[in-house]
Design a protein around this motif. Structure first.
Motif, short mmCIF file in Angstrom:
data_model
loop_
_atom_site.label_atom_id
_atom_site.label_comp_id
_atom_site.label_asym_id
_atom_site.label_seq_id
_atom_site.Cartn_x
_atom_site.Cartn_y
_atom_site.Cartn_z
N UNK A 9 5.94 12.57 6.48
CA UNK A 9 4.84 13.25 5.79
C UNK A 9 4.95 13.02 4.29
N UNK A 10 6.18 13.07 3.79
CA UNK A 10 6.42 12.78 2.38
C UNK A 10 6.00 11.37 2.01
N UNK A 11 6.30 10.40 2.88
CA UNK A 11 5.88 9.02 2.63
C UNK A 11 4.36 8.92 2.54
N UNK A 12 3.68 9.67 3.40
CA UNK A 12 2.22 9.65 3.38
C UNK A 12 1.69 10.14 2.03
N UNK A 13 2.19 11.27 1.55
CA UNK A 13 1.68 11.83 0.31
C UNK A 13 2.12 11.02 -0.91
N UNK A 26 2.85 7.56 -0.91
CA UNK A 26 2.37 6.17 -0.95
C UNK A 26 1.09 5.93 -0.15
N UNK A 27 0.70 6.86 0.70
CA UNK A 27 -0.47 6.68 1.55
C UNK A 27 -0.06 6.37 2.97
N UNK A 28 -0.92 6.73 3.94
CA UNK A 28 -0.53 6.52 5.33
C UNK A 28 -0.79 5.09 5.82
N UNK A 29 -1.87 4.47 5.36
CA UNK A 29 -2.18 3.12 5.83
C UNK A 29 -1.06 2.13 5.50
#
Length: 522
Positions: free
Chosen positions: A133-137, A139-142
């Motif tokens: 979840x931290x990676x998503x916020x 750097x983005x999920x795509x």
């Protein structure tokens, strides 16, 4: 200029046995897709095991991003056979899905749902999901659904003892020093890998949003952007966004400074990530912490020093105790011409090149040196197949063409190949070396050039689905002869039981667990 190692190779020919016992492991990522090419929206299939505890089949960032992990082996054929059996097993359990054969997810749109990987209700499982979840916020999920292949490689202890002329029993220091020399040389010359094997010369428009487009992209009939001479946009700043290791003062000059720099990044708050917030408005964690790195695995580099971690250990602690035990090569795109994303010839070439990196002198680097290597990598990533492309040597005033440099390197690689072939009583290394050397004089043989032809003439979607279906059929046909089928069926049951045991053993709330936990599983 590149060091002449003819005397070293002459010495090695007298001691060919020191190369016996090279250990390797492969980690291959691939997206599960629907038959029409869209992202699979289903959960990680129960029938292939728990992604938290399965030894060989797990997930990376998202529920539909599979990761296959082979055992460590000295036998290349066994390694590839095991990897094929993993693919075959999953294909037999997911008949209505396919595995995307490219590194880049080209057909993402605003309606695409990317579900972050989940690992159950245990605190360890929640840690793994929170990290993602931290990676998503951050750097983005795509961008986190981009796939690659990681190649783990270690030379026998006998090699390091002979090479470093060591007689003592404590191998931590001289082995670690040897691997760090190899790593520095990989940064100096490792651009050879994306040149030869890069297979992501094109990128979806969604990756170009809010990016400073330094290069003039062309567009195919599917509105996918590409550069005519690029090799691996996956490992560019357009593809996988990462923390700049030079800003963290990571130069791979000695183990202690590497460990300290990594430790500082894990413990130092980042204003950018503080602004994201540790928790959301519901009070749920949306990152493990607000530091530069949530954990060691967030440091995205082309090559990483690694040590096997034991229960309750972080990578930093493992490196402190036992030093560097192997290196992880992270600059390999998915090989779309192989059903399992990597070929035997690639492994043979990687072996030769990594040995060469260990053999040639490797002066310590300062930031100026490191920035120069970065410029060379960028040249190859964005314009590697450009006619008469040059690479900086020693300083920015001196350059040589790729063909000139490759002739020097491959002359050495071929001699190393003869030593390894002597050990195996065959000529496979020399044959691979000879075939791949042709890629420099004829760039159309490179993976990126071959991929681009399909991309322009046929289209990404049609090519991708054709290959995904072809590979799926191969996996299904193999499933009847899967040598590891019984072991994998047992592992499914064992993994679910292990996850249940972990969940039942939790005594702390997640809030307390995350406060007390200093070591995070990835």
């Amino acid at each position: 200029m590149i060091q002449d190692i003819s005397k070293k190779i002459t010495w090695l020919k007298e001691h060919p046995e020191i190369f016996k016992g090279i250990a390797r492991g492969i980690e291959r990522e691939t997206l599960r897709i629907q038959k029409n090419g869209n992202f699979s929206e289903s959960r990680h299939p129960f029938l292939i095991g728990s992604p938290l505890t399965h030894q060989w089949i797990t997930t990376d960032f998202s529920e539909n991003l599979l990761e296959f992990v082979t055992p460590v082996s000295n036998n290349i054929d066994y390694l590839l056979s095991f990897l094929k059996d993993l693919h075959s097993f999953v294909a037999s359990k997911t008949l209505n899905e396919r595995m995307w054969p490219f590194s880049i997810p080209y057909f993402y749109n605003e309606n695409t749902k990317i579900k972050i990987a989940e690992y159950g209700t245990s605190n360890i499982g929640k840690i793994k999901t929170t990290y993602r979840t931290g990676l998503k916020y951050r750097y983005g999920d795509l961008v986190n659904t981009i796939s690659g292949v990681h190649y783990n490689f270690s030379l026998p202890l006998k090699f390091w003892k002979y090479w470093k002329k060591q007689k003592n029993q404590n191998n931590k220091d001289y082995v670690s020093s040897g691997y760090l020399s190899l790593i520095r040389n990989y940064y100096r010359f490792g651009w050879i890998i994306p040149y030869l094997f890069g297979a992501s010369p094109a990128i979806s428009s969604y990756f170009l949003k809010n990016k400073n487009k330094k290069y003039q992209f062309k567009k195919n009939k599917e509105s996918i952007f590409y550069l005519p001479w690029s090799t691996s946009l996956r490992i560019s700043d357009i593809g996988y966004t990462n923390t700049k290791i030079i800003d963290l003062n990571i130069l791979f000059n000695d183990l202690n400074s590497y460990i300290q720099a990594l430790k500082n990044a894990i413990e130092t708050p980042s204003e950018k990530f503080i602004n994201i917030g540790l928790k959301n408005i519901k009070g749920e964690f949306q990152q493990l912490n607000t530091n530069i790195l949530q954990m060691e695995n967030e440091l995205y580099t082309q090559i990483r020093p690694k040590s096997k971690t034991k229960n309750g250990e972080s990578l930093v602690e493992a490196l402190k105790k036992r030093g560097i035990e192997y290196v992880e090569i992270r600059s390999l795109d998915i090989n779309p011409f192989s059903s399992i994303g990597i070929s035997k010839n690639q492994i043979l070439l990687l072996d030769l090149f990594l040995i060469w990196c260990a053999l040639i002198d490797s002066p310590k680097m300062n930031k100026t040196d490191f920035l120069l290597t970065k410029k060379n990598w960028e040249k190859i990533i964005f314009e590697g197949r450009k006619p008469n492309q040059t690479i900086y040597i020693n300083n920015q005033k001196e350059t040589k063409t790729l063909v000139e440099i490759s002739e020097i390197i491959f002359k050495d690689l071929n001699q190393i190949a003869s030593i390894l072939d002597y050990n195996e009583n065959n000529i496979l290394y020399q044959k691979a070396c000879k075939e791949i050397m042709l890629y420099f004089k004829n760039p159309e043989l490179t993976y990126s050039a071959r991929f681009l032809k399909y991309f322009i003439n046929i289209g990404v979607k049609k090519t991708g689905l054709n290959w995904a279906n072809k590979y799926h059929e191969q996996f299904i046909n193999r499933s009847y002869l899967n040598n590891h089928k019984n072991i994998l069926e047992k592992e499914v049951i064992l993994s679910h039981n292990k996850q249940k045991e972990i969940e039942e053993s939790d005594i702390l709330s997640f809030e307390d667990y995350i406060k007390n936990k200093k070591i995070f599983p990835c």
